[in-house]
Motif scaffolding. Sequence first.
Motif, mmCIF file in Angstrom:
data_model
loop_
_atom_site.group_PDB
_atom_site.id
_atom_site.type_symbol
_atom_site.label_atom_id
_atom_site.label_comp_id
_atom_site.label_asym_id
_atom_site.label_seq_id
_atom_site.Cartn_x
_atom_site.Cartn_y
_atom_site.Cartn_z
ATOM 1 N N ILE A 878 54.807 -4.954 -82.458
ATOM 2 C CA ILE A 878 55.238 -5.490 -81.280
ATOM 3 C C ILE A 878 56.407 -6.214 -81.566
ATOM 4 O O ILE A 878 56.708 -7.039 -82.091
ATOM 5 N N ILE A 879 57.520 -5.508 -80.991
ATOM 6 C CA ILE A 879 58.966 -5.961 -81.044
ATOM 7 C C ILE A 879 58.963 -6.951 -79.835
ATOM 8 O O ILE A 879 59.401 -6.556 -78.575
ATOM 9 N N GLY A 880 58.540 -8.311 -79.705
ATOM 10 C CA GLY A 880 58.508 -9.076 -78.632
ATOM 11 C C GLY A 880 57.314 -10.032 -78.886
ATOM 12 O O GLY A 880 57.054 -10.474 -80.048
ATOM 13 N N HIS A 881 56.504 -10.362 -78.054
ATOM 14 C CA HIS A 881 55.373 -11.373 -78.109
ATOM 15 C C HIS A 881 54.417 -10.929 -77.135
ATOM 16 O O HIS A 881 54.659 -10.274 -76.132
ATOM 17 N N THR A 882 53.055 -11.607 -77.240
ATOM 18 C CA THR A 882 52.180 -11.534 -76.240
ATOM 19 C C THR A 882 51.592 -12.951 -76.005
ATOM 20 O O THR A 882 51.998 -14.013 -76.641
ATOM 21 N N ASP A 883 50.455 -13.142 -75.147
ATOM 22 C CA ASP A 883 49.845 -14.199 -74.755
ATOM 23 C C ASP A 883 48.643 -14.395 -75.752
ATOM 24 O O ASP A 883 47.999 -15.389 -75.772
#
Length: 1007
Positions: A878-883
């Motif tokens: 994941i190039i980003g983020h999640t909850d």
Amino acid sequence: MTVSNGHVDGFIGRYVSGWALPDSLTDTCAIDIRASNGTRLASGSARRDRPDLAPLALGRIDFGFRIPLDDFGGGPLVHILADGVELPGSPLQIGDDIIDGYFKILEDRVVGWACRRSDRTGPLDLTFRTTDGVASHTLLAMPGAHDQDPGFQPCWFDSPLPDAFFSRPDLHVEMVAAGRVCASATASLPVTGFLDTITPDHCAGWLLCPDAPGRMLEIEAVIDGTVVGSAVCSLPRSDLRDTFPNNWQRGFWLKLPGTTREPADLSRLSLRLKGSTVELFNGPFVIGHRIAFVAAAKRVAARIHAQATPLAPMDRAVFQTIIRDYLVQSRTGPDHLWRPDLIAASPQPADAITILIPVYAGVDITETCIRHALADLGPSDTILIIADGPPEPGMMPMLNRFRAAARVVILENPANLGFVRSVNRGLDYCKTGDVLLLNADTCVFPGTLDRMRRALRSADDIATVTALSNNATIFSYPHPTLATTTLPDITWPELARLAADLNRDQLIDVPTGHGFCMLIRREILDHIKQLNTVFGRGYGEENELCLRATDLGFRHVAATGALVEHRESVSFGAEKADLISRNLAILGGIYPEYTPLIMAFEDADPLRAGRWQLDIARLRRTRATAAQPGRRYALIIENWLAGGTRKAAADLGTIVSYGARHPISLQCQENGALVLTCHAPLIRAVFHPGDEPVLRAMLDAAEIDLVLIHQLLGFTEAAIETLTGWAAHRKTIYYGHDFYAVCPRTTFIDAAERFCGGGTPEVCNRCLKIGGSHEASRLASLTIDDHRALFARLFANITKIITPSHDTKSYLQRAFPTVPIQPIPHPTITHTPPAPIRQGASDNIILLGGIGPHKGSRQLLEIARTARLSHPHLTFTIIGHTDIDDDLKQLGNVTILGRYTEATLPGLIDRVGGRLALFLSAWPETFSYTLSEAVNAGLIPIVPDIGAPAERIRNAGFGIIIPFPVTPADALAAIDGFDPAHPYPENARAPFADTESVALLQAEFGA
């Protein structure tokens, strides 16, 4: 020969004095003195030494002249010429009532001479007065019996000054003859002392003037406005012998009339020098029997029950506790009390204002400040300049040119003391009237002083008045965050006239004043006396003064009809940041409530009402006077949230523009405020709920003819209704970036976290009751029918809806069947060139962006869990983020890299490898910029069969579509079924650029 410089100083007896510089420094100027009819009265040359000209560094100082005038020529003027050119300072008036003179103050005496500019001789009546009118002294100057110089036959005087001239560390005295000021001088006559005791029948202590050791001062006692006794300070005080060996016999014992009033009555006692109104010993004092103090406290306590607006319960509890503690203190104290801390001087009627200007650096700007202040003085006002050791060689010569100006006093510090101590010296000098603190880097405009004076006197509880400015923190225009030196569309004098005309006497309560231009009530100065020197050289000291005044029950206001130009921090320069940081910490330590108070004020921003009318006037003015008359504006409506909508609006402005229009932004903030921003003219106007009529007036002033509504999430019902009525007469386009108009949750994801596609009103209301609206919505109180009806009314008044996809249109059209809707994909800006379609292994699956429930974070968790068992060779990056970052990381096959930018994305993909980009959206996205980023980076997208992403991939024929809703089996099957050898040509991604959209949108916006 020509004269390059010079000046006529005036008369010394019958001598005309001055200096003149010839054009060639090897020459000497010839001086002629002529009557008004041209008759030569006297002549001479400029060859006397003038040591005061040494700073000119000309190599010589003999440019002075002092020429006797035997015949005054019959008046009324004489002209002084150097080499035939009239000098500055010429002509000079002559006549019996024109008096010259000189004096100085030696200890406690005034000594000097005075002389008429005529042939008349005899005694002269002279008056000596302080420039603030506190003290005056009249005497008769007599001709000298043995004066030998026929050209200098003055009247002489040597007289003790009355006591009223004392108690002044800075004394500025004028000599007045025949109604004219003919000379002035400064001196220092401070007093020091101590009040030992006050009883019902006497008071005692000591008082002396260190600079006049032989003087014994007389003190008067004034009770409730009546002089009740006096005493000369002449008693021995052995405790003073070591400190004051020459004047230790300066004690006093002053008899008071004793208890003449009822025990329950309080009195006001003032101790003053004879003939003076200046309080001694930090008085006045409240005196009386303790019964009277108790009775007064009880009367105050009883008033809280008689108020028309009762106190809140908690406020009452605090107040009653204070009264209770005070009563205990009074009952257990001595029988008779005297309290200097309970009272300031009585409120005074409208009075003269002293403009107090501390001066350090910036010669030109300081001169401008002084000249503008002089031009705005009222008949009784004075300017007091404190020269704080200015480092620039030109500063003092410039200031000295103002010494001869009426009602200008200049005090020079012996060294640089800093702003706070310089102001305190000025406050010590100003014993009467209100005081305007004015920075030397300001410019006041006509009428400013009177507007601030009216504001201060409009209510007895106003402590300070501050003007608006271009650069004064919360008082700044066009906005506290937009301090500026210039506004291209209007000058500061023009804006000041607008403020005076439009805001008039509007006053707005503020938590503190600002010392750049702050008018302070005399009653406050009589109580507080000085700025707190703990603030060193400056910053924060005026705020602390204001907080002390607030503690006394006073308030502070901004006079929005007064606007003053401020070129901030000429004196502090690079020190500013350090001084602010240090002094705010000090201020917060003394008053811990200050920072929360300011933050609450900034959030509420009541001063916005003082800026509105100026904004409206400037918008109208700009349209009327622009280089291209009829300037057009486009209104861009959005909210504070980041994401695709924000990017779409920005890209449209960059790629498509708005024809010949200038953009104006109306953005809803997280706190519910609406902020209207314009760059030409520069405006940042703030509107809170209830301000909608003013918002509409401002929009009307701009005569906007194109409106783009990108987002109404966060707007109130009243704001949307206002825009609905206003938009009816303009070309208005609503952008369908989401489904907020239909679904208050914006995504059609219900309270069970499932895609619903839009349910019946009954189901939707249950969903809203269980799961609520979007967290940013301010329409949560509406039913689903009312919510949709609100948008239906808006859509009935607009030109059309534009959606980024046909899929988005289909959902909105079902809800609003009569509204014209046109699908036009977003044109996109890419800051990096398209990367080649990536080759190689497809075992690392890439996901981009912020992935929450609506983007499929739960589906990703299920897919990754399943893959651990069935596809152990797969990894997910994941190039980003999640909850649910922590849950995903625990699986072992998921890596989370955190946030990225468009510029860093290709490098991150190169680092982790991979060919496939997985998208798991749980709702029909209207466009998806992350899809555009993935395609531009050379990734092959896998998307669910819902919304614009699936539509875009079908149209392009590039990527993989899987069934919706996504299951682990379907996602993993699509990955398994990916053919690495599938021949995707490089131009397969061209449709994602949506280049045709630009022409379509230009046609829409350019009309």
